[in-house]
Design an enzyme around this catalytic site. Structure first.
Site, PDB file in Angstrom:
ATOM      1  N   GLY A  98       0.829  -1.200   0.000  1.00  0.00           N
ATOM      2  CA  GLY A  98       0.000   0.000   0.000  1.00  0.00           C
ATOM      3  C   GLY A  98       0.864   1.250   0.000  1.00  0.00           C
ATOM      4  N   GLY A  99       0.398   2.290   0.684  1.00  0.00           N
ATOM      5  CA  GLY A  99       1.095   3.562   0.697  1.00  0.00           C
ATOM      6  C   GLY A  99       1.920   3.757   1.958  1.00  0.00           C
ATOM      7  N   THR A 156       0.014   4.868   5.312  1.00  0.00           N
ATOM      8  CA  THR A 156      -0.647   3.764   6.000  1.00  0.00           C
ATOM      9  C   THR A 156       0.385   2.867   6.673  1.00  0.00           C
ATOM     10  OG1 THR A 156      -2.436   3.807   4.379  1.00  0.00           O
ATOM     11  CG2 THR A 156      -2.234   1.834   5.726  1.00  0.00           C
ATOM     12  N   GLU A 194       5.630  -3.309   0.913  1.00  0.00           N
ATOM     13  CA  GLU A 194       5.963  -2.733  -0.398  1.00  0.00           C
ATOM     14  C   GLU A 194       5.074  -1.519  -0.566  1.00  0.00           C
ATOM     15  OE1 GLU A 194       5.630  -1.237  -3.775  1.00  0.00           O
ATOM     16  OE2 GLU A 194       4.317  -2.976  -4.077  1.00  0.00           O
ATOM     17  N   CYS A 219       2.605   0.104  -9.147  1.00  0.00           N
ATOM     18  CA  CYS A 219       3.736   0.616  -8.374  1.00  0.00           C
ATOM     19  C   CYS A 219       5.007   0.712  -9.200  1.00  0.00           C
ATOM     20  CB  CYS A 219       3.969  -0.242  -7.134  1.00  0.00           C
ATOM     21  SG  CYS A 219       4.391  -1.955  -7.505  1.00  0.00           S
TER      22      CYS A 219
END
Length: 512
Positions: free
Chosen positions: A248-249, A252, A268, A302
């Site tokens: 995710g980001g 977060t 990741e 990504c």
């Protein structure tokens, strides 16, 4: 009986594909069975808002029940390595047989065109195959007591043992293969796993859980909970979770790290990927690769190409071919095989991309093509003259936008490529292997792809990056190492009377 998600009649042009997603396992899976209470979370097609189905809105109590159930089974029900391998081999076979159905699920709930969805299923088959084959990595090795001052009369070895229970949190953009990249290594290692797929694209992950169960994965080793109040926090903070695998980001991820406590975290977190086109590069080949790498899955990848640094001697030529190639892309329905680019995952995400491009335009950027939004669709966009402080340069766009920037000296291109909070992957185009390797050595990223863009991954490679791009590495074998720990067994060979008599009775060895 497995509860089903009902599918309403669709429009004629999409009904054939959507009809294949009927009879999905519904709601959530924990306590060894499918759950059907509180089926209120809607799953809609981002293309047109079509209601695909509903899944469970779970609670923090459900999370605790799911984890406790798996913990009990880990303690009392052994699952031998051979059985784990055979279950994943069977899952690989089953997914091949259900290829069309899984592609239909992916295309219906996500941004992927049907062709992109089919590619993801093929990759997921590969990921499951690699997970089964990774059983060979769990053999361990002997300990070198003979070459140690602490040797005495000792022998020993180590084997790799599961960490326990893995929390697998996955994003919307690869709703099947990224789930497999967490579940496959976790299961072959002997762990239990609780999956939390994206609320936007949960159907692919739930269908994969059902397939794994059908393949022989014990119901006490796996759970899946999509969402609901407090679910994510309950999952990452539970003391019985031993490892969190999150894609995710970075924001977060920071919240997870701050609340999870003393747990292993594998993450990741995306990239702001650069590609460098040197003066001796094949301009046409580079331009074609840039277009392919920037706009797949509407840029929601990504590894997507975001920043392209082009030597000034080739800049006009590369810009012309990138613009022309981008204009040739067709934006439209995901289920039309002539479509190159589908919608973003939501209209709000398309509005965000629109806002970032408008910000760059107001700051002096030139839009060579694209720059238009229609509902959740955003036209593939090529920019130049973008100030470095604009978000399309400084942050991860996660949308169909690429920026071209000229340079005179390769050292400047490398410095600018490294000038990012991210460090996932990068591409380099040059005909000089010496220059290519020198640039590769200087780029602070997890992978450098020579004569290709950053948008390249095979499922067996160590995958991850530096800086805010993540912690640890995925890729089946490498994730397996993260999800296991070496355990030493050491035997002290005591000098018993019997052994002394035996050794004393053996003849001395002589040399010829």
């Amino acid at each position: 009986m497995v509860p089903s998600i009902s599918v309403v009649d669709a429009r004629p042009e999409t009904a054939v594909v959507r009809s294949q997603i009927a009879d999905l396992p519904g709601g959530a899976f924990f306590d060894g069975r499918w759950q059907s209470a509180d089926m209120t979370l809607e799953v809609r097609d981002p293309e047109d808002g079509f209601l695909l189905g509903r899944v469970c809105a779970s609670s923090s109590d459900d999370v605790r029940r799911a984890i406790a159930h798996i913990r009990r089974h880990l303690l009392r029900d052994p699952w031998p390595l051979r059985a784990r391998r055979e279950a994943l081999e069977r899952a690989t076979q089953l997914l091949g047989e259900q290829h069309a159905r899984f592609a239909a699920i992916i295309a219906s709930e996500s941004s992927k065109t049907i062709a992109e969805a089919e590619r993801e299923v093929r990759r997921c088959i590969e990921t499951l195959r690699l997970s089964a084959a990774a059983s060979a990595e769990l053999s361990g090795s002997t300990l070198d007591f003979e070459d140690s001052i602490a040797a005495g009369r000792k022998i020993g070895w180590y084997t790799r043992k599961p960490v326990g229970i893995v929390a697998a949190i996955t994003p919307f953009n690869d709703p099947l293969n990224l789930v497999a990249h967490k579940l496959g290594p976790a299961l072959i290692a002997g762990n239990g796993v609780v999956l939390k797929p994206s609320e936007r694209t949960p159907l692919s992950g739930l269908a994969l859980v059902q397939l794994l169960l059908d393949a022989g994965v014990p119901s006490g080793r796996i759970a899946a909970i999509v969402g609901g109040p407090g679910v994510a926090e309950a999952l990452v903070t539970d003391d019985q979770i031993d490892l969190i695998s999150f894609t995710g980001g970075p924001r977060t991820a920071e919240r997870i790290a701050a609340t999870a406590g003393a747990k292993k975290i594998l993450s990741e977190l995306g990239g702001n990927n650069a590609t460098i086109v040197c003066a001796d590069a094949d301009a046409i080949h580079a331009a074609e690769a840039i277009v392919a790498g920037a706009f797949g899955v509407a840029g929601q990848n990504c590894l997507s190409v975001q920043r392209v640094y082009v030597h000034s001697s080739l800049f006009g030529q590369v810009l012309e071919h990138v613009t022309r190639g981008t204009q040739a892309l067709r934006t439209g329905s995901k289920f039309d095989r002539s479509t190159d680019i589908g919608p973003l995952i939501s209209e709000s995400e398309a509005r965000r991309v629109e806002e970032w491009v408008d910000e760059a335009r107001a700051a002096g950027a030139t839009i060579h093509t694209g720059g238009q939004r229609r509902n959740a669709f955003y036209e593939p966009t090529v920019l130049t003259d973008v100030p470095t402080e604009c978000r399309v340069i400084s942050e991860e766009v996660f949308g169909p936008v690429v920026t071209l920037i000229p340079f005179l000296d390769v050292s400047d291109a490398v410095r600018l490529a490294n000038d990012s909070e991210y460090g996932l992957q990068a591409g380099v185009f040059t005909q000089s292997i010496d220059l290519a390797l020198a640039i590769a050595e200087s780029l602070h990223v997890g992978a450098v792809v020579i004569n290709e863009t950053s948008d390249l991954r095979i499922d067996s490679m160590p995958f991850g990056g530096f800086k805010k791009s993540g912690v640890g590495r995925e890729g089946v074998r490498h994730a397996l190492y993260q999800m296991t720990e070496p355990k030493n067994t050491i035997v002290n060979l005591t000098e018993s009377v019997a052994s002394q008599q035996l050794l004393g009775g053996l003849p001395e060895r002589t040399t010829a």
